[in-house]
Design a protein around this motif. Structure first.
Motif, PDB file in Angstrom:
ATOM      1  N   LYS A  87     -13.015  -9.448  12.841  1.00 57.21           N
ATOM      2  CA  LYS A  87     -12.574  -8.395  11.928  1.00 57.21           C
ATOM      3  C   LYS A  87     -13.156  -7.061  12.378  1.00 57.21           C
ATOM      4  O   LYS A  87     -14.356  -6.946  12.617  1.00 57.21           O
ATOM      5  N   PRO A 132      -6.652 -12.711   6.077  1.00 57.60           N
ATOM      6  CA  PRO A 132      -6.054 -12.773   4.734  1.00 57.60           C
ATOM      7  C   PRO A 132      -4.737 -13.520   4.650  1.00 57.60           C
ATOM      8  O   PRO A 132      -4.424 -14.092   3.600  1.00 57.60           O
ATOM      9  N   VAL A 185      -5.074  -4.880   7.258  1.00 53.11           N
ATOM     10  CA  VAL A 185      -5.088  -4.486   5.856  1.00 53.11           C
ATOM     11  C   VAL A 185      -5.300  -2.982   5.787  1.00 53.11           C
ATOM     12  O   VAL A 185      -6.163  -2.428   6.490  1.00 53.11           O
ATOM     13  N   THR A 240      -1.104  -5.516   3.090  1.00 54.31           N
ATOM     14  CA  THR A 240      -1.524  -6.475   4.108  1.00 54.31           C
ATOM     15  C   THR A 240      -0.288  -6.933   4.858  1.00 54.31           C
ATOM     16  O   THR A 240       0.692  -7.343   4.237  1.00 54.31           O
ATOM     17  N   GLU A 296     -10.022  -3.113  -2.796  1.00 54.66           N
ATOM     18  CA  GLU A 296      -8.816  -3.928  -2.833  1.00 54.66           C
ATOM     19  C   GLU A 296      -7.763  -3.400  -1.846  1.00 54.66           C
ATOM     20  O   GLU A 296      -7.604  -2.192  -1.697  1.00 54.66           O
ATOM     21  N   PRO A 297      -7.037  -4.280  -1.174  1.00 56.91           N
ATOM     22  CA  PRO A 297      -6.024  -3.833  -0.204  1.00 56.91           C
ATOM     23  C   PRO A 297      -4.804  -3.224  -0.890  1.00 56.91           C
ATOM     24  O   PRO A 297      -4.377  -3.688  -1.950  1.00 56.91           O
ATOM     25  N   LYS A 308      -5.345 -17.367   6.974  1.00 55.64           N
ATOM     26  CA  LYS A 308      -6.561 -18.061   6.518  1.00 55.64           C
ATOM     27  C   LYS A 308      -7.324 -18.706   7.675  1.00 55.64           C
ATOM     28  O   LYS A 308      -8.177 -19.575   7.453  1.00 55.64           O
ATOM     29  N   GLU A 316     -12.453 -14.981   7.710  1.00 48.11           N
ATOM     30  CA  GLU A 316     -11.157 -15.572   7.368  1.00 48.11           C
ATOM     31  C   GLU A 316     -10.100 -14.485   7.241  1.00 48.11           C
ATOM     32  O   GLU A 316     -10.263 -13.540   6.469  1.00 48.11           O
ATOM     33  N   TYR A 323      -7.557  -7.806  12.137  1.00 49.79           N
ATOM     34  CA  TYR A 323      -7.959  -9.180  12.388  1.00 49.79           C
ATOM     35  C   TYR A 323      -7.362  -9.631  13.721  1.00 49.79           C
ATOM     36  O   TYR A 323      -6.160  -9.475  13.960  1.00 49.79           O
ATOM     37  N   GLU A 371      -3.251  -9.562  12.281  1.00 49.55           N
ATOM     38  CA  GLU A 371      -3.052  -9.134  10.893  1.00 49.55           C
ATOM     39  C   GLU A 371      -3.861  -7.857  10.662  1.00 49.55           C
ATOM     40  O   GLU A 371      -4.820  -7.591  11.386  1.00 49.55           O
ATOM     41  N   ASP A 410      -8.537  -2.736   8.082  1.00 50.84           N
ATOM     42  CA  ASP A 410      -9.196  -3.944   8.558  1.00 50.84           C
ATOM     43  C   ASP A 410      -8.255  -4.643   9.538  1.00 50.84           C
ATOM     44  O   ASP A 410      -7.161  -5.056   9.154  1.00 50.84           O
TER      45      ASP A 410
END
Length: 226
Positions: free
Chosen positions: A148, A140, A179, A191, A187-188, A143, A138, A168, A177, A166
């Motif tokens: 990835k 970020p 990150v 993003t 934790e990002p 959604k 999914e 996407y 997308e 990361d």
């Protein structure tokens, strides 16, 4: 940003047939090579046209709340001569001989170029990161289900060692997308989207990046390719 490590996998196929007097056609390297996911992303964005370029010029812009920042770069891709132009100054240097006086300027160029040409950096900087490709993840922001790709840079060298990204993307291998995670923390840190793609001399460039959690836009204007 920095150099990257790509663990390239070359899969060679061996074909065996009946013995005949007629010679079988040779399989070329291009036909016999299985592309990595990194190469597929780069090629989907026109990487195979890069060697035809002599120069690229672009203005890196950031709008954050009511503040605006910009700087323009001219990069001769053959000689590696770089010129930075701002409202205050113009600085020229060659990336083959960056000394202590040019480190900050070159760091800015590497950052801005990375945002502009991240799909190509996956191939260029082949020896500075490890990577993992996962399907059915999914994304970020939207959604939606995407591929990835996670890249984690080495701790040695570069301007931001140990950082992780990361990416996407869909089945077309176009980044939608990404990150940024400083020093590979879970934790990002940031993003953003990848959108408003434009094709220039065969290059496919994402011109706009937006954050879903802030009044923030990072984008490119005045992109010229020769």
């Amino acid at each position: 940003m920095k150099k990257l490590i790509i663990l390239s996998i070359l899969i060679s196929s061996v074909f065996t047939g009946c013995k005949t007097d007629k010679k079988e056609p040779k399989i070329s390297v291009a036909e016999d090579k299985e592309l990595t996911v990194l190469e597929k992303i780069a090629n989907a964005n026109g990487f195979d046209n890069w060697n035809d370029l002599q120069s690229i010029k672009f203005t890196f812009n950031v709008d954050r709340d009511t503040e605006h920042f910009e700087r323009t770069w001219l990069w001769n891709t053959k000689s590696n001569d770089v010129t930075m132009m701002t409202r205050q100054d113009t600085i020229s240097y060659n990336r083959k001989s960056v000394d202590s006086t040019m480190v900050a300027t070159d760091g800015g160029f590497v950052n801005d170029k990375f945002w502009l040409l991240a799909p190509y950096q996956l191939v260029w900087d082949q020896k500075s990161f490890t990577y993992k490709h996962t399907e059915g993840v999914e994304a970020p922001i939207s959604k939606t289900t995407m591929h990835k790709l996670t890249t984690v840079y080495d701790n040695d060298g570069g301007y931001t060692p140990g950082d992780a990204y990361d990416y996407y993307f869909g089945d077309d291998f176009i980044i939608k997308e990404w990150v940024y995670r400083k020093e590979n923390q879970s934790e990002p840190n940031m993003t953003t989207s990848w959108e408003d793609y434009k094709k220039l001399k065969g290059l496919n460039i994402g011109m706009m990046h937006k954050r879903p959690d802030a009044d923030f836009s990072l984008y490119f204007t005045g992109v010229e390719v020769k």
